[in-house]
Design a protein around this motif. Structure first.
Motif, PDB file in Angstrom:
ATOM      1  N   THR A 128      14.366 -48.878  51.890  1.00  0.00           N
ATOM      2  CA  THR A 128      15.585 -49.644  52.176  1.00  0.00           C
ATOM      3  C   THR A 128      15.589 -50.177  53.604  1.00  0.00           C
ATOM      4  O   THR A 128      16.313 -51.124  53.904  1.00  0.00           O
ATOM      5  N   TYR A 129      14.787 -49.585  54.497  1.00  0.00           N
ATOM      6  CA  TYR A 129      14.826 -49.936  55.915  1.00  0.00           C
ATOM      7  C   TYR A 129      13.383 -50.070  56.405  1.00  0.00           C
ATOM      8  O   TYR A 129      12.615 -49.113  56.363  1.00  0.00           O
ATOM      9  N   LEU A 130      13.034 -51.254  56.892  1.00  0.00           N
ATOM     10  CA  LEU A 130      11.682 -51.515  57.365  1.00  0.00           C
ATOM     11  C   LEU A 130      11.763 -52.212  58.716  1.00  0.00           C
ATOM     12  O   LEU A 130      12.277 -53.328  58.820  1.00  0.00           O
ATOM     13  N   SER A 131      11.260 -51.550  59.768  1.00  0.00           N
ATOM     14  CA  SER A 131      11.259 -52.146  61.103  1.00  0.00           C
ATOM     15  C   SER A 131       9.877 -52.037  61.710  1.00  0.00           C
ATOM     16  O   SER A 131       9.397 -50.938  62.004  1.00  0.00           O
ATOM     17  N   LEU A 132       9.235 -53.201  61.898  1.00  0.00           N
ATOM     18  CA  LEU A 132       7.905 -53.273  62.508  1.00  0.00           C
ATOM     19  C   LEU A 132       7.944 -54.171  63.735  1.00  0.00           C
ATOM     20  O   LEU A 132       6.917 -54.672  64.183  1.00  0.00           O
ATOM     21  N   SER A 133       9.101 -54.387  64.296  1.00  0.00           N
ATOM     22  CA  SER A 133       9.259 -55.357  65.378  1.00  0.00           C
ATOM     23  C   SER A 133       8.572 -54.914  66.662  1.00  0.00           C
ATOM     24  O   SER A 133       8.251 -53.742  66.857  1.00  0.00           O
ATOM     25  N   LEU A 146      10.007 -54.743  46.872  1.00  0.00           N
ATOM     26  CA  LEU A 146      10.856 -53.643  47.359  1.00  0.00           C
ATOM     27  C   LEU A 146      12.319 -53.998  47.107  1.00  0.00           C
ATOM     28  O   LEU A 146      13.044 -54.426  48.004  1.00  0.00           O
ATOM     29  N   THR A 147      12.756 -53.802  45.905  1.00  0.00           N
ATOM     30  CA  THR A 147      14.062 -54.302  45.468  1.00  0.00           C
ATOM     31  C   THR A 147      15.245 -53.583  46.112  1.00  0.00           C
ATOM     32  O   THR A 147      16.368 -54.057  46.024  1.00  0.00           O
ATOM     33  N   TYR A 148      15.003 -52.434  46.774  1.00  0.00           N
ATOM     34  CA  TYR A 148      16.100 -51.712  47.415  1.00  0.00           C
ATOM     35  C   TYR A 148      16.243 -52.076  48.889  1.00  0.00           C
ATOM     36  O   TYR A 148      17.138 -51.565  49.562  1.00  0.00           O
ATOM     37  N   LEU A 149      15.411 -52.955  49.396  1.00  0.00           N
ATOM     38  CA  LEU A 149      15.432 -53.295  50.811  1.00  0.00           C
ATOM     39  C   LEU A 149      16.794 -53.837  51.242  1.00  0.00           C
ATOM     40  O   LEU A 149      17.347 -54.728  50.594  1.00  0.00           O
ATOM     41  N   GLN A 150      17.290 -53.294  52.368  1.00  0.00           N
ATOM     42  CA  GLN A 150      18.542 -53.786  52.943  1.00  0.00           C
ATOM     43  C   GLN A 150      18.336 -54.315  54.357  1.00  0.00           C
ATOM     44  O   GLN A 150      18.985 -55.274  54.756  1.00  0.00           O
ATOM     45  N   TYR A 151      17.436 -53.702  55.092  1.00  0.00           N
ATOM     46  CA  TYR A 151      17.243 -54.068  56.491  1.00  0.00           C
ATOM     47  C   TYR A 151      15.752 -54.264  56.743  1.00  0.00           C
ATOM     48  O   TYR A 151      14.945 -53.354  56.495  1.00  0.00           O
ATOM     49  N   VAL A 152      15.383 -55.441  57.236  1.00  0.00           N
ATOM     50  CA  VAL A 152      13.997 -55.752  57.558  1.00  0.00           C
ATOM     51  C   VAL A 152      13.957 -56.381  58.945  1.00  0.00           C
ATOM     52  O   VAL A 152      14.691 -57.331  59.225  1.00  0.00           O
ATOM     53  N   PRO A 168       7.006 -65.829  51.718  1.00  0.00           N
ATOM     54  CA  PRO A 168       6.925 -65.876  50.245  1.00  0.00           C
ATOM     55  C   PRO A 168       8.283 -66.215  49.636  1.00  0.00           C
ATOM     56  O   PRO A 168       9.316 -65.643  50.009  1.00  0.00           O
ATOM     57  N   ARG A 169       8.293 -67.155  48.699  1.00  0.00           N
ATOM     58  CA  ARG A 169       9.550 -67.546  48.047  1.00  0.00           C
ATOM     59  C   ARG A 169      10.149 -66.390  47.257  1.00  0.00           C
ATOM     60  O   ARG A 169      11.351 -66.342  47.016  1.00  0.00           O
ATOM     61  N   GLU A 170       9.291 -65.448  46.864  1.00  0.00           N
ATOM     62  CA  GLU A 170       9.775 -64.311  46.074  1.00  0.00           C
ATOM     63  C   GLU A 170      10.750 -63.429  46.851  1.00  0.00           C
ATOM     64  O   GLU A 170      11.476 -62.628  46.263  1.00  0.00           O
ATOM     65  N   LEU A 171      10.782 -63.569  48.178  1.00  0.00           N
ATOM     66  CA  LEU A 171      11.726 -62.774  48.969  1.00  0.00           C
ATOM     67  C   LEU A 171      13.167 -63.073  48.590  1.00  0.00           C
ATOM     68  O   LEU A 171      14.063 -62.273  48.831  1.00  0.00           O
ATOM     69  N   ALA A 172      13.384 -64.238  48.011  1.00  0.00           N
ATOM     70  CA  ALA A 172      14.736 -64.607  47.590  1.00  0.00           C
ATOM     71  C   ALA A 172      15.272 -63.672  46.515  1.00  0.00           C
ATOM     72  O   ALA A 172      16.483 -63.626  46.271  1.00  0.00           O
ATOM     73  N   ASN A 173      14.390 -62.912  45.877  1.00  0.00           N
ATOM     74  CA  ASN A 173      14.823 -61.999  44.813  1.00  0.00           C
ATOM     75  C   ASN A 173      15.342 -60.666  45.339  1.00  0.00           C
ATOM     76  O   ASN A 173      15.785 -59.826  44.551  1.00  0.00           O
ATOM     77  N   LEU A 174      15.291 -60.477  46.657  1.00  0.00           N
ATOM     78  CA  LEU A 174      15.764 -59.212  47.232  1.00  0.00           C
ATOM     79  C   LEU A 174      17.283 -59.252  47.320  1.00  0.00           C
ATOM     80  O   LEU A 174      17.865 -59.684  48.319  1.00  0.00           O
ATOM     81  N   GLY A 175      17.930 -58.792  46.274  1.00  0.00           N
ATOM     82  CA  GLY A 175      19.370 -58.948  46.140  1.00  0.00           C
ATOM     83  C   GLY A 175      20.199 -58.036  47.014  1.00  0.00           C
ATOM     84  O   GLY A 175      21.411 -58.240  47.139  1.00  0.00           O
ATOM     85  N   ARG A 176      19.596 -56.998  47.636  1.00  0.00           N
ATOM     86  CA  ARG A 176      20.382 -56.059  48.439  1.00  0.00           C
ATOM     87  C   ARG A 176      20.261 -56.311  49.942  1.00  0.00           C
ATOM     88  O   ARG A 176      20.817 -55.569  50.737  1.00  0.00           O
ATOM     89  N   LEU A 177      19.546 -57.362  50.332  1.00  0.00           N
ATOM     90  CA  LEU A 177      19.305 -57.616  51.746  1.00  0.00           C
ATOM     91  C   LEU A 177      20.599 -57.798  52.531  1.00  0.00           C
ATOM     92  O   LEU A 177      21.502 -58.524  52.106  1.00  0.00           O
ATOM     93  N   LEU A 178      20.667 -57.131  53.693  1.00  0.00           N
ATOM     94  CA  LEU A 178      21.773 -57.308  54.624  1.00  0.00           C
ATOM     95  C   LEU A 178      21.295 -57.936  55.936  1.00  0.00           C
ATOM     96  O   LEU A 178      22.063 -58.608  56.608  1.00  0.00           O
ATOM     97  N   LEU A 204      12.373 -71.756  54.571  1.00  0.00           N
ATOM     98  CA  LEU A 204      12.876 -70.433  54.218  1.00  0.00           C
ATOM     99  C   LEU A 204      13.049 -70.322  52.709  1.00  0.00           C
ATOM    100  O   LEU A 204      13.315 -71.322  52.037  1.00  0.00           O
ATOM    101  N   PRO A 205      12.904 -69.129  52.161  1.00  0.00           N
ATOM    102  CA  PRO A 205      13.132 -68.972  50.716  1.00  0.00           C
ATOM    103  C   PRO A 205      14.555 -69.385  50.355  1.00  0.00           C
ATOM    104  O   PRO A 205      15.495 -69.225  51.135  1.00  0.00           O
ATOM    105  N   ALA A 206      14.709 -69.928  49.168  1.00  0.00           N
ATOM    106  CA  ALA A 206      16.032 -70.329  48.673  1.00  0.00           C
ATOM    107  C   ALA A 206      16.625 -69.164  47.908  1.00  0.00           C
ATOM    108  O   ALA A 206      16.213 -68.856  46.798  1.00  0.00           O
ATOM    109  N   GLY A 207      17.554 -68.484  48.522  1.00  0.00           N
ATOM    110  CA  GLY A 207      18.149 -67.329  47.871  1.00  0.00           C
ATOM    111  C   GLY A 207      19.487 -67.011  48.470  1.00  0.00           C
ATOM    112  O   GLY A 207      19.879 -67.544  49.520  1.00  0.00           O
ATOM    113  N   ALA A 208      20.215 -66.120  47.811  1.00  0.00           N
ATOM    114  CA  ALA A 208      21.583 -65.791  48.205  1.00  0.00           C
ATOM    115  C   ALA A 208      21.652 -65.379  49.671  1.00  0.00           C
ATOM    116  O   ALA A 208      22.483 -65.871  50.431  1.00  0.00           O
ATOM    117  N   PHE A 209      20.768 -64.477  50.103  1.00  0.00           N
ATOM    118  CA  PHE A 209      20.821 -64.008  51.483  1.00  0.00           C
ATOM    119  C   PHE A 209      20.333 -65.080  52.441  1.00  0.00           C
ATOM    120  O   PHE A 209      20.948 -65.333  53.477  1.00  0.00           O
TER     121      PHE A 209
END
Length: 972
Positions: A489-494, A509-515, A527-537, A550-555
């Motif tokens: 849910t949380y990925l930080s590589l900054s 990673l469908t549970y991802l919230q924070y990247v 990747p355009r598939e990132l638009a499928n990450l519905g839980r992103l904050l 940028l990917p075309a998605g809700a977030f």
């Protein structure tokens, strides 16, 4: 009726004649029946738990929750725990004279404790916990409670002071009044309850000092004063309660040191003093309390070194001394705490190396964070045993000054769920066997000096929830195996030196919230598939070398500009950089070659190789399109004007008879249809060619006002798209459908006129002008109030919802198409005109409604996306923002273009949303309405159609936002 009369009689007998009945007759079983039936009448029983209670029974002993004494057959226990009963405690309970146990826990009973249960002289146990009872305890509640052994009023809403009459309960052994709202000082009389074994007063508002005299409670086993407002020192007399096993004085404001008398508490298992203001050293005598299993002194101001005697606590399982001012090294004697499972020394000033014995004890949790520990971890890890490695669940040595490498032995701690080594000075790479930690939930190695690549074996940690590797010197690509960490849910590589692309595997990673991948050297497109990450904050990719759209998605449609900044080749709305439009290759023919393939560039032209640049080709193509368009429009206008003049002349001079309802459509007559009534239309025909009566022009034609013979005004739209309209049958079918749209916020279509060269639409006339003029051209300080603006938004939303219910799309929503009638109500005009075209060609359509710049949904520019009602929702969202801010959808500045949606979205993300409110009426804006309305506008303008609500939902949301009517007059 018979049952009702019988029940009424029973109640009358119980309440009025009860004493006479009882004294005048022998004791009867009906006394208990009557009491319980009256109790039942005062409560609600939603689940029918009391269904077995029948007033016609001779005895209640077989009723659910009721237990009788087998000798007397009188009710001795009433246990209704968890029956979901609500209501109040009725007087019927007072009839149960032989009741010994009353337990009504875990229900929904409310009201005050008005009953004087002390009248029930046989009561031994009272449990009213976990209800909603409130108010103070009556003064006389405890006056005759000599038989009471156990009392629980926990988890209610009782308030006021604890009555001093409590001392009358001389036989009380257990008292629990926790989790209420009791206040004031603790009465000293409570220490006179010499038989008390357990006292729980936790989670209240009790204050003042703990009174002296506690040593009188020689039988006390447990005392809990947790979470109150007690001050002062622990009474020295506490050592006289030598049978104490549990002491919880945590979360108060107690101060001073530990009284020496506490060393007498040799039976004490649990001592919790955390979150107070205790000072001084931990005394040496602490080792004398040999039965201690849990010692929590955290969050105080203790100081000094730990005494070596602490190693004598061989039964100790938990030691928490975190958040104090301890210093020095941990005493070696602590290896004698052989049963220790949790050791927390965090937030102190301990120094030295990590002692090797800590990994031999078989700890489950080892928390050493925020100290001054130094050196390598290698020796301590090497001292671990196989047994200890299998037990350790949490290891946190963060925020110290550790150096050296992460020992490869870390891979052997197979039960680890939390590993935090952040904020140290660790070097070298991440051990590859980190992937052996199959149960790991949190891995935090941030803020070290780690280098090398992220091991691909990280994918073996399928249970990983948080991976934090920021602020190191890591290099190489992000491993694609990270996609196997399916619970992340949380990925930080900054703030590393990572290169290569953002792997498509992250989209798994469908549970991802924070990247956070910011401040690296990542390249390529997202990747355009990132638009499928519905839980992103949050998704931060700023300060990299990424490119493309940028990917075309809700977030990603509402991503913060700061999250994508610092990528010069990235494009899209958030970076305020338009992505290049992909156009088909222009056809360039080689005049010297007859077999040149279309689309190829000549290799030899004019004795010189000339290759046109992409920008030149685009410019040439655009010029050709413009020239062709101008010619086409000129020819079209000439045709329209010619035919319109002929038809208008025929209309003007042929009289009313020419507007018959016959289908005749020859050159000198037309077909007139009025949907309701049959007004004489002839008197207004002069207006068709009279410029003085023109009300305005739009993409589909000009609008004129004319007056009918009955004195009523109507508006006539003369369509200027005659060459594009459908056949007469199709035209009439579509117009009649538009005529069926009736709503108080819609301009009514009253009829139409048809000839092959002229088409007219007849509308009701709306006198108040349009919204655009009121918002942007009004002068003299007569600006729309918030009330008026909100009503316009709501009325327009209702009209669109009505159209969408009839499967009619407006297509041309803008503020100039919102008319205002004489009473200030909005009326939506020009709806559904695109239905009159033979096909919904979006390029033809967009050219017709080009004046709606800023309102058009993004899908108009994409052939593959279907035009739906969600286009209207987008335009409505822009309209909301226009009404609330008073700004046009697109503002042209000297050297910039400001898009309203982007401006408001940026202000919202930066916490400046109130600055967007129209300053002309800003002082009268209710923020509790205006800000939610603006947020609704942003939701409606999502770039992805499926993320926009439908208009029926919008209406519901607006009605929920609306303030109570009482405050509206003030805002108007």
């Amino acid at each position: 009726m018979r049952r009702l009369l019988l029940f009424g009689g029973l109640v009358f007998i119980l309440v009025i004649l009860g004493p006479i009945f009882v004294n005048g007759l022998n004791p009867s079983l009906n006394d208990d029946v009557l009491g319980l039936i009256v109790f039942k009448a005062d409560v609600q029983d939603p689940h029918g738990k009391l269904a077995s209670w029948n007033e016609e029974d001779d005895s209640p002993c077989n009723w659910d929750g009721v237990k009788c004494n087998p000798r007397s057959n009188r009710v001795s226990e009433l246990v209704l725990d968890g029956f979901s009963l609500s209501g109040k405690l009725g007087r019927g309970l007072l009839q149960l004279k032989f009741l010994r146990r009353l337990s009504l826990a875990k229900n929904n009973l409310t009201g005050s404790l008005s009953l004087n249960l002390s009248q029930l002289s046989n009561l031994r146990t009272v449990d009213l916990s976990e209800n909603g009872l409130s108010g103070p305890i009556p003064i006389d509640f405890f006056q005759q409670c000599g038989s009471l052994r156990s009392l629980s009023l926990a988890k209610n809403k009782f308030s006021g002071q604890i009555p001093t009459s409590l001392s009358s309960c001389s036989m009380l052994a257990t008292m629990n009044i926790s989790s209420n709202q009791f206040s004031g000082q603790l009465p000293a009389e409570i220490w006179s309850l010499y038989g008390l074994r357990s006292l729980d007063l936790s989670d209240n508002f009790l204050e003042g000092e703990i009174p002296m005299g506690i040593e009188g409670l020689s039988a006390l086993r447990a005392i809990n004063l947790h979470k109150n407002k007690f001050v002062g020192e622990i009474p020295d007399g506490i050592g006289g309660c030598m049978l104490l096993r549990s002491i919880d004085l945590s979360e108060n404001s107690l101060s001073g040191g530990l009284p020496s008398s506490m060393q007498k508490l040799s039976f004490c298992n649990d001592l919790s003093l955390q979150s107070n203001a205790f000072t001084g050293n931990i005394p040496d005598w602490i080792g004398e309390i040999r039965s201690l299993e849990a010692l929590d002194l955290s969050d105080n101001t203790f100081s000094g070194q730990l005494p070596t005697s602490i190693g004598q606590l061989r039964s100790l399982k938990l030691l928490n001394i975190s958040t104090n001012s301890f210093l020095g090294v941990l005493p070696e004697s602590m290896n004698g705490c052989v049963n220790l499972l949790v050791l927390d020394i965090s937030h102190n000033s301990f120094s030295g190396n990590i002692p090797s014995w800590v990994f031999r004890l078989g700890l489950q949790q080892l928390i050493f964070s925020e100290n001054r520990l130094v050196g390598s971890m290698e020796n301590a890890f090497a001292a671990s045993t196989e047994n200890s490695r299998q037990k350790l669940v949490a290891l946190d040595i963060s925020h110290n000054t550790l150096s050296g490498e992460i020992p490869s032995a870390i891979g052997y701690f197979s039960s680890l769920q939390i590993l935090n080594l952040s904020k140290n000075s660790l070097v070298a790479g991440i051990p590859s066997n980190i992937g052996e930690l199959k149960l790991l939930d949190i891995l935090d190695l941030s803020e070290n000096q780690l280098n090398g690549s992220i091991p691909s074996e990280i994918g073996g940690v399928a249970s990983l929830d948080k991976l934090i590797l920021e602020k190191n010197f890591l290099t190489g690509d992000i491993p694609t195996s990270i996609g196997d960490c399916s619970m992340l849910t949380y990925l930080s590589l900054s703030q590393n030196d990572l290169t290569g692309p953002v792997p498509e595997a992250i989209a798994k990673l469908t549970y991802l919230q924070y990247v956070d991948l910011s401040s690296n050297k990542l390249t390529g497109t997202l990747p355009r598939e990132l638009a499928n990450l519905g839980r992103l904050l949050s998704f931060n990719i700023s300060h990299n070398q990424l490119q493309g759209e940028l990917p075309a998605g809700a977030f990603f449609n509402t991503i913060s500009p700061s999250s994508v900044s610092g990528n010069p080749a990235l494009c899209g709305a958030p970076v305020n950089r338009t992505c290049p439009i992909v156009l088909p290759k222009p056809i360039v023919l080689n005049p010297n070659s007859s077999d040149s393939a279309p689309g190829s560039i000549p290799t030899n032209f004019g004795h010189e190789k000339k290759i046109l640049s992409i920008s030149a080709l685009i410019a040439i193509g655009a010029a050709v399109v413009i020239v062709v368009g101008v010619i086409a429009i000129t020819v079209l206008n000439l045709r329209v004007r010619s035919s319109a003049s002929r038809s208008a002349a025929a209309l003007t001079f042929s009289g009313a008879d020419d507007f018959s309802h016959s289908p005749s459509t020859d050159a000198n007559s037309g077909k007139l249809v009025i949907f309701s009534g049959d007004p004489d239309f002839s008197t207004g025909t002069h207006a068709l060619l009279n410029k003085d009566c023109e009300l305005g022009r739009g993409g589909f034609g000009a609008v004129y006002r004319t007056v009918l013979k009955d004195g009523r005004s109507v508006a006539i739209k003369k369509l200027t798209v005659s060459s594009l309209v459908k056949s007469q049958d199709d035209f009439e079918r579509e117009v009649k459908k538009l005529g069926e749209a009736r709503h108080s916020n819609l301009v009514t279509l009253e009829g139409y006129y048809w000839t092959s060269s002229l088409q007219l639409l007849i509308y009701e006339f709306v006198s108040g002008g349009n919204l655009y003029k009121l918002l942007h051209e009004e002068s003299g300080g007569n600006y729309l109030s918030w009330n008026e603006r909100f009503n316009i938004i709501l009325g327009t939303a209702k009209s669109l919802a009505c159209l969408h219910q009839m499967n009619i799309i407006h297509y041309n929503l803008k503020s100039s198409n919102i008319l205002i009638d004489g009473s200030g109500e909005p009326k939506l005009a020009d709806y559904g005109l695109a239905r009159l075209l033979p096909m919904l060609d979006r390029y033809v359509l967009s050219s017709k409604i080009q004046s709606a710049l800023g309102y058009m949904a993004p899908e108009f520019a994409c052939k593959t996306v279907k035009i739906t009602e969600k286009c209207d929702v987008y335009g409505f969202g822009v309209l909301i923002l226009e009404i609330v801010t008073g700004k046009r959808p697109v503002e042209y500045m000297e050297d910039d273009v400001v898009v309203l949606c982007d401006m408001v979205r940026g202000a919202l993300e930066e916490g400046r949303v109130e600055e967007c409110l129209d300053g002309r009426v800003q002082g009268k804006f209710p923020a509790e309405e205006a800000i939610p309305v603006m947020k609704l506008g942003l939701i409606c303008t999502s770039r992805v159609p499926s993320n926009r609500p439908d208009m029926a939902e919008v209406v519901n949301i607006l009605e929920l936002i609306r303030c109570p009517s009482g405050s509206q007059d003030e805002l108007g």
